[in-house]
Design a protein around this motif. Structure first.
Motif, PDB file in Angstrom:
ATOM      1  N   LEU A  52       0.870  -1.168   0.000  1.00  0.00           N
ATOM      2  CA  LEU A  52       0.000   0.000   0.000  1.00  0.00           C
ATOM      3  C   LEU A  52       0.909   1.220   0.000  1.00  0.00           C
ATOM      4  CD1 LEU A  52      -2.732   1.460   0.277  1.00  0.00           C
ATOM      5  CD2 LEU A  52      -2.664   0.951   2.738  1.00  0.00           C
ATOM      6  N   THR A  53       0.826   2.025  -1.055  1.00  0.00           N
ATOM      7  CA  THR A  53       1.681   3.198  -1.212  1.00  0.00           C
ATOM      8  C   THR A  53       0.890   4.453  -0.896  1.00  0.00           C
ATOM      9  OG1 THR A  53       2.930   2.099  -2.966  1.00  0.00           O
ATOM     10  CG2 THR A  53       3.138   4.490  -2.827  1.00  0.00           C
ATOM     11  N   PHE A  54       1.476   5.308  -0.052  1.00  0.00           N
ATOM     12  CA  PHE A  54       0.910   6.617   0.233  1.00  0.00           C
ATOM     13  C   PHE A  54       1.827   7.666  -0.397  1.00  0.00           C
ATOM     14  CE2 PHE A  54      -0.807   3.987   3.616  1.00  0.00           C
ATOM     15  CZ  PHE A  54      -2.144   4.347   3.595  1.00  0.00           C
ATOM     16  N   TYR A  55       1.254   8.538  -1.220  1.00  0.00           N
ATOM     17  CA  TYR A  55       1.999   9.602  -1.873  1.00  0.00           C
ATOM     18  C   TYR A  55       1.821  10.875  -1.057  1.00  0.00           C
ATOM     19  CZ  TYR A  55       2.116   6.310  -5.716  1.00  0.00           C
ATOM     20  OH  TYR A  55       2.323   5.197  -6.469  1.00  0.00           O
ATOM     21  N   ASN A  90      13.187  11.257  -4.013  1.00  0.00           N
ATOM     22  CA  ASN A  90      13.133  10.708  -2.667  1.00  0.00           C
ATOM     23  C   ASN A  90      11.842   9.942  -2.446  1.00  0.00           C
ATOM     24  OD1 ASN A  90      15.480  12.079  -2.157  1.00  0.00           O
ATOM     25  ND2 ASN A  90      14.455  13.836  -1.243  1.00  0.00           N
ATOM     26  N   SER A  91      11.952   8.649  -2.228  1.00  0.00           N
ATOM     27  CA  SER A  91      10.828   7.875  -1.733  1.00  0.00           C
ATOM     28  C   SER A  91      11.377   7.026  -0.605  1.00  0.00           C
ATOM     29  CB  SER A  91      10.176   7.028  -2.822  1.00  0.00           C
ATOM     30  OG  SER A  91      11.071   6.065  -3.293  1.00  0.00           O
ATOM     31  N   ALA A 100       5.847   7.482  -0.511  1.00  0.00           N
ATOM     32  CA  ALA A 100       6.513   8.010  -1.700  1.00  0.00           C
ATOM     33  C   ALA A 100       6.359   9.528  -1.760  1.00  0.00           C
ATOM     34  CB  ALA A 100       5.919   7.378  -2.955  1.00  0.00           C
ATOM     35  N   SER A 101       7.493  10.220  -1.737  1.00  0.00           N
ATOM     36  CA  SER A 101       7.498  11.671  -1.831  1.00  0.00           C
ATOM     37  C   SER A 101       7.290  12.090  -3.278  1.00  0.00           C
ATOM     38  CB  SER A 101       8.838  12.207  -1.331  1.00  0.00           C
ATOM     39  OG  SER A 101       8.935  13.582  -1.585  1.00  0.00           O
TER      40      SER A 101
END
Length: 178
Positions: A138-141, A174-175, A168-169
């Protein structure tokens, strides 16, 4: 085609020999699992991909070509490798219903994460959430002015969702993974 069909013959066909065409939804190899994708080109060659990535570097798009860990020479320098992803096959009719459910769950996860960020007074704005198709990730941006210690947030999200959490920035390269 750069990806192999699930029968491993590399011709872009699913195991039932149904050709994969532009616009088809397919299940593809992803980061430690599977994801859903849409075919945008069914005739591209490895040489064309290499030319594309070379042009991206030359014109300064900010993107770098896909590489194996450490590059081809294992040390971060030298020739870059392109790692094609496996196409397991076309998405089935029931996958459209799963896609709707996945999108609804992503909206719920986004709202919950935003609430937790506000409660923790973290100086960041979470703008999107995305489950990998198989829900192994699960990716949060997010957007933030500076680097943030969000380890406690990630631990809480992991306890709730029991899946890999990736932050993830959207500011650049940058992540951050925890």
């Amino acid at each position: 085609m750069a990806s192999q069909g699930r029968n491993g013959n590399g011709n872009g066909y699913a195991a039932d020999d149904d050709p994969i065409r532009v616009g088809d939804l397919v299940i593809v190899e992803a980061d430690r699992g599977k994801d859903l994708g849409k075919v945008v080109n069914d005739t591209i060659t490895l040489g064309e991909v290499e030319v594309f990535w070379a042009g991206q570097q030359r014109f300064g798009s900010g993107q770098s070509p896909p590489t194996s860990p450490g590059g081809a020479d294992g040390g971060g320098g030298g020739k870059k490798e392109i790692a094609p992803k496996m196409i397991y096959g076309k998405a089935g009719a029931g996958d459209a219903q799963l896609l709707v459910a996945k999108m609804q769950d992503e909206l719920k996860a986004l709202a919950l994460c935003q609430t937790k960020v506000r409660a923790k007074k973290l100086p960041m704005e979470v703008v999107d959430a995305e489950y990998q198709w198989d829900r192994r990730k699960l990716t949060f941006y997010f957007v933030a002015e500076k680097r943030i210690d969000f380890r406690e947030l990630v631990r809480e999200l992991f306890r709730l969702y029991k899946t890999r959490i990736w932050m993830a920035s959207l500011q650049g390269a940058n992540s951050f993974e925890v």
